[in-house]
Design a protein around this motif. Structure first.
Motif, PDB file in Angstrom:
ATOM      1  N   LYS A  10     -69.474 -38.867 -34.418  1.00  0.00           N
ATOM      2  CA  LYS A  10     -70.475 -39.783 -33.834  1.00  0.00           C
ATOM      3  C   LYS A  10     -71.148 -39.081 -32.661  1.00  0.00           C
ATOM      4  CE  LYS A  10     -71.285 -44.621 -32.762  1.00  0.00           C
ATOM      5  NZ  LYS A  10     -72.421 -44.452 -31.869  1.00  0.00           N
ATOM      6  N   ARG A  11     -72.461 -38.925 -32.744  1.00  0.00           N
ATOM      7  CA  ARG A  11     -73.203 -38.125 -31.776  1.00  0.00           C
ATOM      8  C   ARG A  11     -74.123 -38.945 -30.891  1.00  0.00           C
ATOM      9  NH1 ARG A  11     -72.413 -32.881 -33.218  1.00  0.00           N
ATOM     10  NH2 ARG A  11     -71.450 -32.614 -35.265  1.00  0.00           N
ATOM     11  N   ASN A  12     -74.390 -40.165 -31.264  1.00  0.00           N
ATOM     12  CA  ASN A  12     -75.255 -40.996 -30.426  1.00  0.00           C
ATOM     13  C   ASN A  12     -74.414 -41.958 -29.600  1.00  0.00           C
ATOM     14  OD1 ASN A  12     -74.682 -42.457 -32.936  1.00  0.00           O
ATOM     15  ND2 ASN A  12     -76.067 -44.013 -32.144  1.00  0.00           N
ATOM     16  N   ALA A  13     -75.044 -42.588 -28.645  1.00  0.00           N
ATOM     17  CA  ALA A  13     -74.344 -43.479 -27.726  1.00  0.00           C
ATOM     18  C   ALA A  13     -73.793 -44.698 -28.461  1.00  0.00           C
ATOM     19  CB  ALA A  13     -75.283 -43.912 -26.612  1.00  0.00           C
ATOM     20  N   GLY A  14     -72.749 -45.250 -27.895  1.00  0.00           N
ATOM     21  CA  GLY A  14     -72.100 -46.414 -28.473  1.00  0.00           C
ATOM     22  C   GLY A  14     -70.692 -46.083 -28.905  1.00  0.00           C
ATOM     23  N   VAL A  15     -69.798 -47.028 -28.711  1.00  0.00           N
ATOM     24  CA  VAL A  15     -68.400 -46.823 -29.048  1.00  0.00           C
ATOM     25  C   VAL A  15     -68.251 -46.618 -30.557  1.00  0.00           C
ATOM     26  CG1 VAL A  15     -67.975 -49.309 -29.255  1.00  0.00           C
ATOM     27  CG2 VAL A  15     -66.079 -47.776 -28.723  1.00  0.00           C
ATOM     28  N   THR A  16     -67.317 -45.753 -30.948  1.00  0.00           N
ATOM     29  CA  THR A  16     -67.106 -45.501 -32.374  1.00  0.00           C
ATOM     30  C   THR A  16     -66.592 -46.755 -33.074  1.00  0.00           C
ATOM     31  OG1 THR A  16     -66.578 -43.188 -31.858  1.00  0.00           O
ATOM     32  CG2 THR A  16     -65.962 -43.999 -34.035  1.00  0.00           C
ATOM     33  N   MET A  17     -65.590 -47.381 -32.499  1.00  0.00           N
ATOM     34  CA  MET A  17     -65.015 -48.591 -33.093  1.00  0.00           C
ATOM     35  C   MET A  17     -64.680 -49.576 -31.996  1.00  0.00           C
ATOM     36  SD  MET A  17     -61.719 -49.061 -35.605  1.00  0.00           S
ATOM     37  CE  MET A  17     -61.299 -50.720 -36.175  1.00  0.00           C
ATOM     38  N   ILE A  22     -80.031 -34.626 -31.621  1.00  0.00           N
ATOM     39  CA  ILE A  22     -78.791 -35.381 -31.737  1.00  0.00           C
ATOM     40  C   ILE A  22     -77.570 -34.474 -31.691  1.00  0.00           C
ATOM     41  CG2 ILE A  22     -78.844 -35.384 -34.256  1.00  0.00           C
ATOM     42  CD1 ILE A  22     -77.647 -38.289 -32.065  1.00  0.00           C
ATOM     43  N   TYR A  23     -77.736 -33.215 -32.135  1.00  0.00           N
ATOM     44  CA  TYR A  23     -76.619 -32.267 -32.153  1.00  0.00           C
ATOM     45  C   TYR A  23     -76.578 -31.487 -30.835  1.00  0.00           C
ATOM     46  CZ  TYR A  23     -75.579 -32.933 -37.094  1.00  0.00           C
ATOM     47  OH  TYR A  23     -75.191 -33.462 -38.300  1.00  0.00           O
ATOM     48  N   ASN A  24     -75.385 -31.348 -30.273  1.00  0.00           N
ATOM     49  CA  ASN A  24     -75.211 -30.457 -29.129  1.00  0.00           C
ATOM     50  C   ASN A  24     -75.378 -29.003 -29.586  1.00  0.00           C
ATOM     51  OD1 ASN A  24     -74.521 -32.858 -27.944  1.00  0.00           O
ATOM     52  ND2 ASN A  24     -72.421 -32.285 -27.453  1.00  0.00           N
ATOM     53  N   PHE A  25     -75.778 -28.148 -28.665  1.00  0.00           N
ATOM     54  CA  PHE A  25     -75.967 -26.748 -29.016  1.00  0.00           C
ATOM     55  C   PHE A  25     -75.197 -25.853 -28.050  1.00  0.00           C
ATOM     56  CE2 PHE A  25     -79.129 -27.462 -25.779  1.00  0.00           C
ATOM     57  CZ  PHE A  25     -79.236 -26.266 -25.100  1.00  0.00           C
ATOM     58  N   ARG A  26     -75.144 -24.545 -28.390  1.00  0.00           N
ATOM     59  CA  ARG A  26     -74.529 -23.539 -27.528  1.00  0.00           C
ATOM     60  C   ARG A  26     -75.495 -22.363 -27.391  1.00  0.00           C
ATOM     61  NH1 ARG A  26     -70.254 -22.582 -31.600  1.00  0.00           N
ATOM     62  NH2 ARG A  26     -71.654 -23.931 -32.799  1.00  0.00           N
ATOM     63  N   ARG A  63     -65.258 -36.148 -31.642  1.00  0.00           N
ATOM     64  CA  ARG A  63     -66.483 -36.758 -31.141  1.00  0.00           C
ATOM     65  C   ARG A  63     -66.995 -35.862 -30.022  1.00  0.00           C
ATOM     66  NH1 ARG A  63     -68.458 -42.852 -29.464  1.00  0.00           N
ATOM     67  NH2 ARG A  63     -70.550 -42.127 -28.925  1.00  0.00           N
ATOM     68  N   PRO A  64     -68.196 -35.274 -30.171  1.00  0.00           N
ATOM     69  CA  PRO A  64     -68.681 -34.325 -29.167  1.00  0.00           C
ATOM     70  C   PRO A  64     -68.981 -34.996 -27.843  1.00  0.00           C
ATOM     71  CG  PRO A  64     -70.383 -34.795 -30.786  1.00  0.00           C
ATOM     72  CD  PRO A  64     -69.124 -35.446 -31.289  1.00  0.00           C
ATOM     73  N   ILE A  65     -69.049 -34.186 -26.804  1.00  0.00           N
ATOM     74  CA  ILE A  65     -69.396 -34.682 -25.474  1.00  0.00           C
ATOM     75  C   ILE A  65     -70.768 -35.336 -25.545  1.00  0.00           C
ATOM     76  CG2 ILE A  65     -69.850 -34.007 -23.090  1.00  0.00           C
ATOM     77  CD1 ILE A  65     -67.997 -31.567 -23.633  1.00  0.00           C
ATOM     78  N   LEU A  66     -70.861 -36.568 -25.044  1.00  0.00           N
ATOM     79  CA  LEU A  66     -72.138 -37.281 -25.084  1.00  0.00           C
ATOM     80  C   LEU A  66     -73.050 -36.858 -23.944  1.00  0.00           C
ATOM     81  CD1 LEU A  66     -73.870 -39.479 -26.439  1.00  0.00           C
ATOM     82  CD2 LEU A  66     -72.770 -41.146 -24.926  1.00  0.00           C
ATOM     83  N   GLY A  67     -72.463 -36.565 -22.783  1.00  0.00           N
ATOM     84  CA  GLY A  67     -73.280 -36.217 -21.630  1.00  0.00           C
ATOM     85  C   GLY A  67     -73.790 -37.421 -20.887  1.00  0.00           C
ATOM     86  N   SER A  68     -73.125 -38.573 -21.067  1.00  0.00           N
ATOM     87  CA  SER A  68     -73.448 -39.793 -20.321  1.00  0.00           C
ATOM     88  C   SER A  68     -72.378 -40.824 -20.629  1.00  0.00           C
ATOM     89  CB  SER A  68     -74.829 -40.336 -20.710  1.00  0.00           C
ATOM     90  OG  SER A  68     -74.772 -41.017 -21.945  1.00  0.00           O
ATOM     91  N   PHE A  94     -78.795 -31.330 -25.217  1.00  0.00           N
ATOM     92  CA  PHE A  94     -77.525 -31.187 -24.502  1.00  0.00           C
ATOM     93  C   PHE A  94     -76.773 -29.962 -25.003  1.00  0.00           C
ATOM     94  CE2 PHE A  94     -73.034 -32.003 -23.654  1.00  0.00           C
ATOM     95  CZ  PHE A  94     -73.088 -32.337 -22.310  1.00  0.00           C
ATOM     96  N   ALA A  95     -76.409 -29.102 -24.062  1.00  0.00           N
ATOM     97  CA  ALA A  95     -75.642 -27.898 -24.380  1.00  0.00           C
ATOM     98  C   ALA A  95     -74.172 -28.120 -24.065  1.00  0.00           C
ATOM     99  CB  ALA A  95     -76.164 -26.709 -23.582  1.00  0.00           C
ATOM    100  N   ASP A  96     -73.317 -27.867 -25.049  1.00  0.00           N
ATOM    101  CA  ASP A  96     -71.883 -27.857 -24.754  1.00  0.00           C
ATOM    102  C   ASP A  96     -71.575 -26.753 -23.749  1.00  0.00           C
ATOM    103  OD1 ASP A  96     -71.000 -29.979 -26.326  1.00  0.00           O
ATOM    104  OD2 ASP A  96     -70.862 -28.739 -28.113  1.00  0.00           O
ATOM    105  N   GLU A  97     -72.226 -25.597 -23.932  1.00  0.00           N
ATOM    106  CA  GLU A  97     -72.040 -24.519 -22.980  1.00  0.00           C
ATOM    107  C   GLU A  97     -73.223 -23.557 -23.021  1.00  0.00           C
ATOM    108  OE1 GLU A  97     -68.523 -22.322 -23.831  1.00  0.00           O
ATOM    109  OE2 GLU A  97     -69.190 -21.649 -25.800  1.00  0.00           O
ATOM    110  N   ILE A  98     -73.511 -23.013 -21.851  1.00  0.00           N
ATOM    111  CA  ILE A  98     -74.470 -21.929 -21.704  1.00  0.00           C
ATOM    112  C   ILE A  98     -73.747 -20.811 -20.975  1.00  0.00           C
ATOM    113  CG2 ILE A  98     -76.634 -21.182 -20.645  1.00  0.00           C
ATOM    114  CD1 ILE A  98     -77.649 -24.047 -20.960  1.00  0.00           C
ATOM    115  N   VAL A  99     -73.669 -19.646 -21.600  1.00  0.00           N
ATOM    116  CA  VAL A  99     -72.930 -18.521 -21.033  1.00  0.00           C
ATOM    117  C   VAL A  99     -73.867 -17.324 -20.935  1.00  0.00           C
ATOM    118  CG1 VAL A  99     -70.989 -16.943 -21.330  1.00  0.00           C
ATOM    119  CG2 VAL A  99     -70.759 -19.343 -22.016  1.00  0.00           C
TER     120      VAL A  99
END
Length: 762
Positions: free
Chosen positions: A175-182, A571-575, A206-211, A602-607
């Motif tokens: 689940k990538r968008n806001a809102g509780v899964t269940m 909708i997908y986080n990137f790196r 469930r990936p980091i939502l960032g909010s 939204f980036a999970d990480e930038i290195v």
């Protein structure tokens, strides 16, 4: 003889009655029908005449844009069933969902993917507010990456209403968008004291939502939190559920959360609202992953018993065990005081932080009372107990707790310290070897559920990310369209290897895959002729290694950028990784940036490591698009290590997280061992800072050299931001400016061993 005759007559009557009952049962069984339906029209026709014992069978295949309404009056012995012809071979795609209403309904074998619900719920245990489902079951159902493409348009995947329902052996992941899964709702009397059961489910990554808004499971809401739910959550597996600080958010009373496993999941099982809940037999494996937590205790009459926590690194509201302070006379949606909590026989192994009276401030001033902390086992390899005390803890009685080789326990009474040798048992948990400690910590009867035992057996549990360099290598040679053609043919995880020479790129490279562009250091030159070289779109991630990239042939216009996100929200986080590379001559016009984040990207990480950046008229990292102050931000981890930045007119980083929400762990900004000279002095750098870090939760700036640069600006906003700036050299560089925006008093940053000089070498 008379008695014998009477007995015979009585026996005959009983046999006749039994025959009638059996006949009626057989008659009912004969009347039950199976309906194999092959399209939506056939389903609607069959669904209107369902009776107890009937089955509706969806034919194998793809059912697109199918809003299923499943209703009827089954019975305990003859439920009405909706099932796949073959489990896992019926796919609901596009704008599809499922609503149940009635009694004794069973749904099984369906897969939701390649789409999202047109309403706010994918599976709902009601048709509308008046028509709920009771005594019904959804089992062996899959919801896989079925996310609304608008990341902050909230929806929920499974919502339980009514009473005595069960959700089990299902798969919910991605689940990538806001809102509780269940969630379990208690918004009407017909859904309160519901006795639902949620068991043997796979709550996958469930990936980091960032909010805020990324919980995996919630029971109740604050509005009905003083109402009892009597929901049982047992034998589920929470695998890397990283959405936000609350993995499970309990917001009602009298629930049982037992025998679940939390694997490398960031956040905690949080008793946020509601009283009299039982948390027992749960197992938390953090494996040292950042921000892995255990249990957070709030409210009255909570029992936390016989739980196992190992390798947890989280702190503050996400620590291994957190007991909160409350608000005096709290409103229903704030923090009720911890009262009569029993915390007993838990094992905390290599748990970095145990926080008591957490959140203490002017509002949360009600410390825990009438509570017990007993028979717990606390062992850490660093011979520490991990306790942090934020307020008065006299309301907690400590007794018979065991520590491992702690010379000066944080809490003097109620703890013994000795050498506690541990050995891993067949159930995968660590126990003391010495029987002297047998009564301390978790019981040996606990048997953690495995990943293989949950979810549908017929649906594979996939890894959430494609790793860089995990595919094949595509070798390219200098020539027109060489990189463009390689991107078209590449697959996720592939490496595009550039042989020595110069590459001229005439078109923007749009990335919808996880790709690496790699060359032998100092042997590959890349120039680009468009406004942007790389655009990262949904499902794309980028790694650059060993390339020399020049912007000297880019268009002579303002606002060029080497790497950007698509202008559309993703909708997908990137790196993003830039390693061992040289980026130069981004200077054909002003405001030529290295990376410019997209709005709602939204980036999970930038290195960025071991690289050089010279002659740049813009910024290095622009992570400042979320200016609506909703607690949303553009990157979780930003790491700059061992780089050289010279003659950069803009900032190294402009990172912004606004708002006052406390539900996230980031952003994290780490900058170590870099050398900067003449950075941040351009006339269009309105911040007049070498970097602006606003609202980050973790900031480490260490062992860098700043020559002829303006100020470092750090703005602390919410939470308890951890900022360390130490061992840096400032040569003709201005001050470090740390500001507390929402808290009175001096800043909390650690500034140590920084050297300031007034001259600089050429």
């Amino acid at each position: 003889m008379l008695n014998k005759s009477k007995n015979m007559k009585s026996l005959t009557k009983s046999i006749i009655k039994l025959s009638v009952i059996v006949g009626l049962m057989q008659s009912n069984l004969v009347l039950a029908k199976d309906y194999l339906v092959k399209n939506q029209s056939e389903y609607k026709k069959a669904s209107k005449k369902l009776e107890a014992g009937d089955k509706v069978i969806l034919a194998n295949g793809t059912w697109k844009n199918f809003e299923v309404v499943f209703q009827g009056q089954g019975s305990e012995n003859q439920p009405i069933t909706l099932q796949a012809e073959t489990k896992g071979e019926v796919f609901l795609t596009g704008n599809s969902n499922l609503r149940l209403s009635g009694e004794y309904l069973v749904v099984s074998g369906l897969v939701f993917k390649d789409g999202y619900s047109p309403t706010s719920e994918v599976i709902s245990f009601r048709r509308n507010k008046e028509n709920l489902a009771n005594h019904s079951r959804v089992t062996e159902v899959v919801i896989d990456n079925f996310s609304n493409p608008d990341k902050y348009d909230q929806d929920k995947w499974v919502v339980m209403y009514g009473k005595h329902n069960r959700f089990d052996h299902s798969y919910l992941a991605g689940k990538r968008n806001a809102g509780v899964t269940m969630t379990v709702r208690l918004n009407s009397e017909d859904s309160q004291e519901n006795y639902h059961r949620i068991d043997h489910n796979y709550f996958g990554p469930r990936p980091i939502l960032g909010s805020n808004g990324g919980e995996t499971l919630r029971i109740g809401t604050s509005h009905y939190s003083l109402t009892n739910s009597f929901t049982t959550i047992e034998n589920n597996y929470f695998d890397r559920c990283d959405g936000e600080v609350e993995i499970i958010s309990n917001k009602s009373g009298k629930n049982k959360i037992v025998n679940n496993v939390f694997y490398e999941s960031r956040g905690t099982l949080t008793l946020r609202h509601g009283n009299g809940n039982l948390v027992e037999g749960n197992v938390f494996f953090g494996n040292g992953k950042d921000h892995t937590g255990g249990i957070r205790v709030i409210n009255a009459d909570q029992i936390i018993r016989n739980n196992y926590m190992e390798g947890l690194t989280g702190y503050r509201f996400g620590s291994g065990l957190t007991v909160m302070n409350g608000v005096p006379n709290s409103s229903i949606n704030r923090y009720h005081q911890v009262n009569n909590a029993l915390i007993t026989n838990n094992s905390l192994i290599n748990v970095d932080h145990i926080q008591l009276a957490a959140g203490s401030d002017a509002e949360r001033s009600a410390a825990p009372i009438n509570s017990k902390f007993q028979n717990n086992l606390i062992v850490h390899n660093e011979n520490k107990d991990g306790f942090t005390l934020f307020d008065d803890i006299s309301g907690i009685n400590f007794s018979a707790n065991q520590l491992h080789n702690v010379n000066k326990p944080t809490i003097s009474s109620g703890f013994k310290s000795a050498n506690v040798e541990l050995k891993r048992a067949s159930n995968g948990l660590l126990y003391p070897v010495d029987e002297t400690f047998a009564k301390m910590g978790i019981d040996k009867s606990v048997s953690p559920i495995t990943k293989a035992e949950v979810g549908p057996s017929w649906y594979a549990k996939k890894e959430p990310l494609v790793q860089f360099d995990s595919g094949k290598t595509i070798t390219v040679y200098p020539g027109e369209d060489a990189l463009i053609d390689a991107v078209k043919t590449a697959n996720d995880g592939d490496v595009i290897y550039l042989t020595p020479g110069q590459y001229t790129v005439s078109k923007t490279l749009f990335l919808t895959k996880v790709l690496t562009f790699k060359g032998d250091k100092d042997k590959v030159d890349v120039v680009f002729q468009r406004k942007t070289l790389f655009t990262i779109e949904d499902k794309g991630s980028l790694k650059i290694s060993g390339l020399n990239i020049s912007g000297k042939e880019a268009p002579d216009s303002a606002g060029n950028v080497l790497i950007s996100n698509t202008k559309l929200p993703t909708i997908y986080n990137f790196r993003l990784e830039i390693l061992d590379s040289k980026i130069s001559d981004l200077d054909v016009n002003h405001s030529f940036h290295v990376f410019d984040s997209g709005y709602r990207a939204f980036a999970d990480e930038i290195v960025i490591k071991n690289s050089q950046f010279t002659n740049i008229t813009g910024d290095i990292l622009r992570l400042n698009k979320e200016l609506d102050d909703l607690g949303i931000y553009n990157a979780e981890y930003v790491t700059l290590d061992n780089n050289v930045f010279r003659d950069v007119e803009g900032t190294i980083a402009n990172l912004y997280r606004g708002g006052t929400d406390e539900s996230t762990f980031g952003p994290h900004f780490i900058m170590t061992n870099n050398k900067l000279k003449q950075v941040g002095n351009g006339k269009r750098n309105k911040s007049k800072a070498v970097m602006t870090i606003h609202g980050a939760q973790v900031t480490n700036i260490e062992n860098n050299v700043f020559s002829m640069t303006p100020a470092i600006v750090i703005n602390h906003t919410v939470g308890e931001p951890q900022t360390v700036i130490k061992n840096n050299t400032f040569d003709q560089a201005t001050e470090i400016n740390v500001v507390e925006l929402n808290v009175d008093g001096p800043h909390t940053a650690i500034l140590e061993n920084n050297s300031f000089k007034k001259t600089t070498s050429k």
